[in-house]
Design a protein around this motif. Structure first.
Motif, PDB file in Angstrom:
ATOM      1  N   GLU A 229       0.834  -1.218   0.000  1.00 39.80           N
ATOM      2  CA  GLU A 229       0.000   0.000   0.000  1.00 39.80           C
ATOM      3  C   GLU A 229       0.859   1.255   0.000  1.00 39.80           C
ATOM      4  O   GLU A 229       0.606   2.173  -0.766  1.00 39.80           O
ATOM      5  CB  GLU A 229      -0.932   0.028   1.216  1.00 39.80           C
ATOM      6  N   LYS A 230       1.885   1.250   0.863  1.00 37.00           N
ATOM      7  CA  LYS A 230       2.772   2.423   0.920  1.00 37.00           C
ATOM      8  C   LYS A 230       3.401   2.656  -0.450  1.00 37.00           C
ATOM      9  O   LYS A 230       3.469   3.776  -0.935  1.00 37.00           O
ATOM     10  CB  LYS A 230       3.883   2.189   1.941  1.00 37.00           C
ATOM     11  N   GLU A 231       3.862   1.577  -1.070  1.00 40.88           N
ATOM     12  CA  GLU A 231       4.550   1.678  -2.353  1.00 40.88           C
ATOM     13  C   GLU A 231       3.589   2.237  -3.401  1.00 40.88           C
ATOM     14  O   GLU A 231       3.902   3.203  -4.099  1.00 40.88           O
ATOM     15  CB  GLU A 231       5.050   0.288  -2.753  1.00 40.88           C
ATOM     16  N   THR A 232       2.410   1.632  -3.493  1.00 41.78           N
ATOM     17  CA  THR A 232       1.469   2.061  -4.526  1.00 41.78           C
ATOM     18  C   THR A 232       1.017   3.496  -4.308  1.00 41.78           C
ATOM     19  O   THR A 232       0.923   4.271  -5.253  1.00 41.78           O
ATOM     20  CB  THR A 232       0.255   1.112  -4.561  1.00 41.78           C
ATOM     21  N   SER A 233       0.761   3.879  -3.062  1.00 42.76           N
ATOM     22  CA  SER A 233       0.234   5.230  -2.854  1.00 42.76           C
ATOM     23  C   SER A 233       1.303   6.268  -3.169  1.00 42.76           C
ATOM     24  O   SER A 233       1.021   7.312  -3.751  1.00 42.76           O
ATOM     25  CB  SER A 233      -0.314   5.394  -1.433  1.00 42.76           C
ATOM     26  N   MET A 234       2.563   5.957  -2.834  1.00 43.29           N
ATOM     27  CA  MET A 234       3.624   6.898  -3.166  1.00 43.29           C
ATOM     28  C   MET A 234       3.753   7.033  -4.688  1.00 43.29           C
ATOM     29  O   MET A 234       3.850   8.129  -5.228  1.00 43.29           O
ATOM     30  CB  MET A 234       4.949   6.426  -2.596  1.00 43.29           C
ATOM     31  N   VAL A 235       3.715   5.896  -5.371  1.00 44.91           N
ATOM     32  CA  VAL A 235       3.902   5.903  -6.814  1.00 44.91           C
ATOM     33  C   VAL A 235       2.733   6.610  -7.508  1.00 44.91           C
ATOM     34  O   VAL A 235       2.936   7.407  -8.429  1.00 44.91           O
ATOM     35  CB  VAL A 235       4.075   4.451  -7.316  1.00 44.91           C
ATOM     36  N   MET A 236       1.519   6.359  -7.045  1.00 46.41           N
ATOM     37  CA  MET A 236       0.358   7.000  -7.667  1.00 46.41           C
ATOM     38  C   MET A 236       0.458   8.513  -7.558  1.00 46.41           C
ATOM     39  O   MET A 236       0.080   9.248  -8.465  1.00 46.41           O
ATOM     40  CB  MET A 236      -0.952   6.517  -7.018  1.00 46.41           C
ATOM     41  N   LYS A 237       0.971   8.979  -6.433  1.00 46.32           N
ATOM     42  CA  LYS A 237       1.110  10.423  -6.239  1.00 46.32           C
ATOM     43  C   LYS A 237       1.995  11.026  -7.332  1.00 46.32           C
ATOM     44  O   LYS A 237       1.640  12.036  -7.943  1.00 46.32           O
ATOM     45  CB  LYS A 237       1.733  10.689  -4.862  1.00 46.32           C
ATOM     46  N   TYR A 238       3.118  10.354  -7.625  1.00 44.05           N
ATOM     47  CA  TYR A 238       4.012  10.937  -8.628  1.00 44.05           C
ATOM     48  C   TYR A 238       3.483  10.741 -10.045  1.00 44.05           C
ATOM     49  O   TYR A 238       3.731  11.575 -10.916  1.00 44.05           O
ATOM     50  CB  TYR A 238       5.433  10.394  -8.450  1.00 44.05           C
ATOM     51  N   ILE A 239       2.765   9.648 -10.261  1.00 44.92           N
ATOM     52  CA  ILE A 239       2.164   9.464 -11.587  1.00 44.92           C
ATOM     53  C   ILE A 239       1.197  10.608 -11.857  1.00 44.92           C
ATOM     54  O   ILE A 239       1.160  11.175 -12.954  1.00 44.92           O
ATOM     55  CB  ILE A 239       1.467   8.090 -11.675  1.00 44.92           C
ATOM     56  N   GLU A 240       0.440  11.013 -10.826  1.00 43.45           N
ATOM     57  CA  GLU A 240      -0.503  12.130 -10.996  1.00 43.45           C
ATOM     58  C   GLU A 240       0.221  13.468 -11.055  1.00 43.45           C
ATOM     59  O   GLU A 240       0.024  14.256 -11.968  1.00 43.45           O
ATOM     60  CB  GLU A 240      -1.519  12.138  -9.849  1.00 43.45           C
ATOM     61  N   ASP A 241       1.085  13.719 -10.061  1.00 50.46           N
ATOM     62  CA  ASP A 241       1.773  15.014  -9.994  1.00 50.46           C
ATOM     63  C   ASP A 241       2.561  15.292 -11.265  1.00 50.46           C
ATOM     64  O   ASP A 241       2.599  16.422 -11.749  1.00 50.46           O
ATOM     65  CB  ASP A 241       2.759  15.035  -8.817  1.00 50.46           C
ATOM     66  N   LEU A 242       3.213  14.280 -11.800  1.00 53.99           N
ATOM     67  CA  LEU A 242       4.098  14.486 -12.943  1.00 53.99           C
ATOM     68  C   LEU A 242       3.392  14.206 -14.263  1.00 53.99           C
ATOM     69  O   LEU A 242       3.993  14.276 -15.318  1.00 53.99           O
ATOM     70  CB  LEU A 242       5.341  13.594 -12.821  1.00 53.99           C
ATOM     71  N   LYS A 243       2.109  13.871 -14.205  1.00 51.87           N
ATOM     72  CA  LYS A 243       1.326  13.569 -15.401  1.00 51.87           C
ATOM     73  C   LYS A 243       2.014  12.500 -16.252  1.00 51.87           C
ATOM     74  O   LYS A 243       2.213  12.661 -17.455  1.00 51.87           O
ATOM     75  CB  LYS A 243       1.103  14.825 -16.241  1.00 51.87           C
ATOM     76  N   ILE A 244       2.408  11.407 -15.620  1.00 50.91           N
ATOM     77  CA  ILE A 244       2.978  10.286 -16.368  1.00 50.91           C
ATOM     78  C   ILE A 244       1.837   9.565 -17.069  1.00 50.91           C
ATOM     79  O   ILE A 244       0.877   9.153 -16.420  1.00 50.91           O
ATOM     80  CB  ILE A 244       3.735   9.326 -15.423  1.00 50.91           C
ATOM     81  N   ARG A 245       1.923   9.463 -18.391  1.00 51.83           N
ATOM     82  CA  ARG A 245       0.810   8.874 -19.141  1.00 51.83           C
ATOM     83  C   ARG A 245       0.947   7.358 -19.188  1.00 51.83           C
ATOM     84  O   ARG A 245       1.800   6.824 -19.875  1.00 51.83           O
ATOM     85  CB  ARG A 245       0.751   9.463 -20.542  1.00 51.83           C
ATOM     86  N   THR A 246       0.107   6.692 -18.433  1.00 50.35           N
ATOM     87  CA  THR A 246       0.180   5.243 -18.375  1.00 50.35           C
ATOM     88  C   THR A 246      -1.164   4.688 -17.953  1.00 50.35           C
ATOM     89  O   THR A 246      -1.966   5.370 -17.326  1.00 50.35           O
ATOM     90  CB  THR A 246       1.257   4.784 -17.371  1.00 50.35           C
ATOM     91  N   SER A 247      -1.394   3.422 -18.332  1.00 50.80           N
ATOM     92  CA  SER A 247      -2.646   2.800 -17.942  1.00 50.80           C
ATOM     93  C   SER A 247      -2.547   2.239 -16.531  1.00 50.80           C
ATOM     94  O   SER A 247      -3.535   2.103 -15.837  1.00 50.80           O
ATOM     95  CB  SER A 247      -2.988   1.685 -18.930  1.00 50.80           C
ATOM     96  N   SER A 248      -1.327   1.947 -16.115  1.00 48.25           N
ATOM     97  CA  SER A 248      -1.176   1.285 -14.819  1.00 48.25           C
ATOM     98  C   SER A 248       0.241   1.459 -14.304  1.00 48.25           C
ATOM     99  O   SER A 248       1.195   1.469 -15.082  1.00 48.25           O
ATOM    100  CB  SER A 248      -1.493  -0.204 -14.996  1.00 48.25           C
ATOM    101  N   PRO A 249       0.407   1.576 -12.987  1.00 44.64           N
ATOM    102  CA  PRO A 249       1.767   1.664 -12.433  1.00 44.64           C
ATOM    103  C   PRO A 249       2.571   0.393 -12.655  1.00 44.64           C
ATOM    104  O   PRO A 249       3.773   0.377 -12.452  1.00 44.64           O
ATOM    105  CB  PRO A 249       1.536   1.904 -10.936  1.00 44.64           C
ATOM    106  N   GLU A 250       1.886  -0.675 -13.084  1.00 43.84           N
ATOM    107  CA  GLU A 250       2.586  -1.934 -13.338  1.00 43.84           C
ATOM    108  C   GLU A 250       3.180  -1.976 -14.747  1.00 43.84           C
ATOM    109  O   GLU A 250       3.857  -2.929 -15.112  1.00 43.84           O
ATOM    110  CB  GLU A 250       1.633  -3.131 -13.185  1.00 43.84           C
ATOM    111  N   GLN A 251       2.900  -0.958 -15.577  1.00 45.21           N
ATOM    112  CA  GLN A 251       3.440  -0.957 -16.937  1.00 45.21           C
ATOM    113  C   GLN A 251       4.967  -0.923 -16.893  1.00 45.21           C
ATOM    114  O   GLN A 251       5.555  -0.239 -16.057  1.00 45.21           O
ATOM    115  CB  GLN A 251       2.916   0.263 -17.692  1.00 45.21           C
ATOM    116  N   SER A 252       5.614  -1.655 -17.795  1.00 44.91           N
ATOM    117  CA  SER A 252       7.074  -1.708 -17.731  1.00 44.91           C
ATOM    118  C   SER A 252       7.667  -0.425 -18.291  1.00 44.91           C
ATOM    119  O   SER A 252       7.134   0.186 -19.217  1.00 44.91           O
ATOM    120  CB  SER A 252       7.598  -2.921 -18.484  1.00 44.91           C
ATOM    121  N   ALA A 253       8.771  -0.007 -17.700  1.00 49.26           N
ATOM    122  CA  ALA A 253       9.405   1.253 -18.072  1.00 49.26           C
ATOM    123  C   ALA A 253       9.852   1.228 -19.532  1.00 49.26           C
ATOM    124  O   ALA A 253       9.872   2.251 -20.207  1.00 49.26           O
ATOM    125  CB  ALA A 253      10.591   1.518 -17.158  1.00 49.26           C
TER     126      ALA A 253
END
Lengths: 497, 312
Positions: free
Chosen positions: A367-391
């Protein structure tokens, strides 16, 4: 002359090109521009036979062609020079030039080494490059290797040369040589397709420009009759507004001070200071030692001598871990080799520098990992369908944002950004400038290495310039012009494209 | 199909391979499925699987450990000699495991601090540890370990109806699975193999991670040594020869990339089972031991080729 009409292509249902046209006259330098994912490289891969088209027509010199492999395209004189050069570093210059078409005594397979070396030397001289053909190619600068790639194309009777981001790794002086070579070949009737994100270069060398957006054709313009703003608007399909967003920022006290930092053989006596909320740019040519200075501050390289002060106190930084304990973050120059673990997901990459935060007593907390990552995906407007998408599967701009997100997670007070917008499309560039501004406004001290002078002038409060391992100048916002910075970067010589 | 479930399917490929193999073998010789035989297979697999678990950690970091077989022989010989000398079996086991940990850590230190390629470093220690075993045992088996019930149990006993070595293997599997998938250390192991430079620049002490994975591998080789020594009630100076190759084969059959960064330990368990079932099945069917090697080699090759196809 090449004419591509009504070209369409899709991959597993995804339309990447839809009814796109492109034509290349003889002796023309034609820019192909568009944001990442606009379809430029797919278009060129169709032209060079790497992909086959789903629909449309390709006409070369009046003949309708259907290329099935790069070999087919080569027969019509179409050659692509990729961004990652196709040079074998351990072979000699002559061996590289004649790779796959070596001169032999009849069919014996015995090499005519002398003759190949002589011809290689002559050919390179004609392109303005005087090197020993017996030299190991890897010992030459990237710029010279590029000229060798062009020579290879010429040697195989290329009439149409596609260059993908040719200047990304070149110094300004090398760019100048490259442009001279291109112009000379153009005068001999050879045509170039020039793919680049660098607007200044396109205006300096190209005759026409074709713009693609989201797999569609937007239009073609004659370079003398268009301008920067029109091209950008065509590329993004909207007015982008100011290229460099405004920053409203209180510059605070000195955060970082570097005194006489030296790494023997790389750079000497580098001293500068950086304040809270300030964006300090480091300009200079490639190979001036800028990245090495950053790596040393970050503890990735061992300093021979010199001192680093943070908040007025002497800091001992012997490893990246020490640097992170001093709240320094480092967005490295090369995303793929230094910034990302490409097989990791977005989530795992962002968490990589923040594993302590995402765990308790060594056990990862999902939970900690996902919530931290979601914050940056939103803040930085990273365009992705899922945080699990490979870099690996992200565009350059999004990859860069993931690297930035990784470092924002560490709450840096000093953030080093090494070429933060290299290979990033114009929309994402602006978003990255915006992120830099927000960080500075929040009081983060920012050290930005950049080779793009318009970016330096647009973003930095102050710029220091390095040349061949030495600090040669410091320029304030008011005095910042490309000419002044170039003057320091080249040690006084003025360069013109 | 989503990317995730596609990935899952390709990850489970080795499992389908194992099931197919079991079906073929049991059709050709139904006695394969007897409880006694299945326990026999699992008991044999437990020793190679535990070593292969360690190898998975090492290979995930992009390394390789050729010294596991020699580590097994040396720790086994020392444990046997201590027991024969009358030392308490628990103390003996503790000493053997710590020795394994140290032998592994030596590999890690040579590789990281000495900057020696893992293949070369462990090729050298493979020879050194084997040589030390021969010196220590004077080339003769060590027997006469006494009849300590607790030590006998370790290789020959049953726990809740299951052979103890199999229980040990399953426990080791779950602990190691947890470490790899759920801890920061496990994440670092994948990061070091995926991109060492990026890992270093993200503040990961990559040397420490590498030393740790080799130490874990040494520890697990010693654990296998104890099972083997208990089962045979003696230690052989040539024990564990070519075990490193079976371990590497199990890891690769399980879909872990030799380039590092990609793979999982469940695959290794399946890989070890495939090799175990193949060995046992061919014995049951009556394939000559010479041909068995040929078949084993072909299976490994096919598995890797299919993996290539998938990722291409």
């Amino acid at each position: 002359m090449i004419e591509m009409k009504g070209i369409s292509k899709s991959f597993s249902g995804n339309v990447v090109l839809d009814n796109v046209q492109f034509n290349l006259a003889d002796g023309e330098i034609h820019a192909l521009m568009g944001e990442n994912g606009a379809g430029k490289s797919t278009m060129m891969k169709i032209l060079s036979g790497i992909y086959t088209k789903d629909a449309g027509e390709v006409v070369v010199d009046g003949e309708v062609v259907h290329f099935k492999s790069p070999k087919d395209a080569e027969k019509y004189g179409i050659i692509v020079i990729h961004q990652e050069l196709n040079i074998l570093p351990d072979l000699t210059v002559a061996q590289n030039l004649f790779l796959g078409k070596e001169l032999t005594y009849g069919k014996t397979g015995i090499l005519k080494t002398r003759q190949m070396e002589k011809e290689a030397h002559e050919l390179l001289l004609r392109l303005g490059l005087d090197v020993n053909p017996r030299m190991r190619t890897g010992d030459l600068s990237v710029g010279k290797q590029q000229i060798i790639e062009i020579a290879k194309a010429i040697a195989s009777d290329a009439k149409y040369i596609v260059m993908d981001e040719p200047t990304a790794a070149l110094t300004d002086r090398e760019i100048e040589t490259l442009f001279k070579t291109i112009r000379e070949l153009k005068a001999k009737g050879i045509s170039f397709v020039y793919i680049s994100h660098r607007m200044e270069e396109i205006f300096a060398i190209c005759d026409r420009i074709t713009i693609l957006r989201d797999g569609g054709y937007v239009g073609v313009r004659n370079i003398p009759e268009t301008n920067f703003d029109e091209i950008v608007a065509m590329m993004v399909g909207r007015e982008l507004g100011e290229r460099f967003p405004e920053r409203n920022c209180q510059i605070g006290e000195t955060k970082l001070e570097v005194r006489n930092l030296t790494v023997n053989g790389l750079f000497k006596d580098i001293s500068f200071s950086l304040k809270k909320g300030e964006v300090l740019a480091v300009a200079g040519l490639m190979g001036a030692g800028r990245t090495e200075v950053a790596q040393t501050i970050f503890g990735y390289r061992k300093a021979s001598s010199g001192e680093i002060f943070i908040d007025g106190k002497k800091a001992t930084i012997k490893s990246p871990i020490d640097a992170m304990n001093h709240r320094i973050g480092f967005v490295t120059e090369d995303r793929k080799t230094q910034g990302l673990v490409l097989d990791f997901s977005i989530k795992e990459n962002i968490a990589l520098a923040n594993l302590k935060k995402c765990s308790s007593s060594g056990v990862l907390n999902k939970e900690k990992e996902t919530s931290m990552v979601m914050k940056y995906i939103e803040d930085l407007k990273i365009r992705t369908s899922s945080p699990e998408q490979s870099a690996k599967s992200l565009s350059g701009g999004n990859q860069q944002k993931v690297v930035i997100g990784k470092w924002l997670g560490t709450d840096p007070e000093i953030l080093i950004l090494d070429e933060p917008t290299r290979g990033v499309d114009i929309g994402a560039k602006k978003e990255i400038y915006h992120i830099i501004n927000q960080l500075a406004e929040a009081g983060v001290a920012i050290l930005m290495i950049s080779s793009e002078l318009p970016e330096v002038i647009g973003i930095a409060d102050r710029v220091i310039v390095m040349q061949e391992g030495k600090l040669t100048g410091e320029v304030n916002k008011e005095q910042m012009t490309q000419e002044v910075i170039m003057h320091y970067a080249t040690g006084g010589e003025q360069l013109v494209y | 199909m989503s990317i995730k479930s596609k990935e899952m399917l390709s990850k489970l490929g080795p499992l389908f391979g194992l099931l197919l193999l079991i079906i073929i073998v049991s059709v050709l010789n139904p006695s394969f499925l007897s409880i006694a035989n299945i326990f026999n297979v699992l008991r044999q697999v437990s020793i190679s699987a535990i070593i292969a678990f360690g190898m998975t950690f090492v290979i995930l970091t992009g390394g390789i450990d050729l010294s596991v077989g020699s580590t097994l022989a040396l720790t086994g010989a020392i444990a046997a000699s201590l027991l024969a000398g009358g030392l308490d079996p628990f103390l003996t086991m503790g000493i053997a495991l710590i020795l394994g940990l140290i032998l592994g850590a030596i590999n890690g230190v040579v590789i990281t601090k000495g900057k020696v390629a893992p293949f070369i470093a462990t090729l050298a220690t493979m020879t050194i540890y084997r040589g030390l075993t021969l010196v220590f045992t004077e080339g003769r088996p060590i027997s006469g370990l006494g009849d300590h019930y607790s030590f006998q149990l370790f290789g020959k006993g049953y726990f809740l109806g299951f052979p103890v070595p199999v229980v040990t293997m399953v426990i080791a599997f779950f602990i190691l699975y947890f470490i790899l998938q759920k801890t920061t250390f496990g994440r670092r192991v994948y990061a070091v193999g995926g991109n060492e430079e990026a890992a270093k620049l993200s503040g990961i002490n990559t040397d420490r991670v590498k030393i740790a994975v080799y130490a874990i591998t040494g520890f697990l080789a010693a654990l296998s040594a104890l099972i083997l020594t208990s089962r045979l009630n003696s230690a052989q100076p040539t024990a564990g020869e070519s075990y490193e190759l079976d371990a590497i084969a199990a890891v690769v059959l399980g879909g872990t990339s030799l380039n590092g960064g990609k793979g999982w330990i469940f695959g290794t368990l399946i890989g070890a089972l495939i090799i175990g079932v193949l060995n046992n099945g061919m014995n049951l069917i009556g394939v000559s031991s010479f041909w068995q090697q040929v078949v084993k080699g072909i299976v490994i090759l096919l598995a890797v080729l299919m993996d290539r196809k998938k990722s291409a």
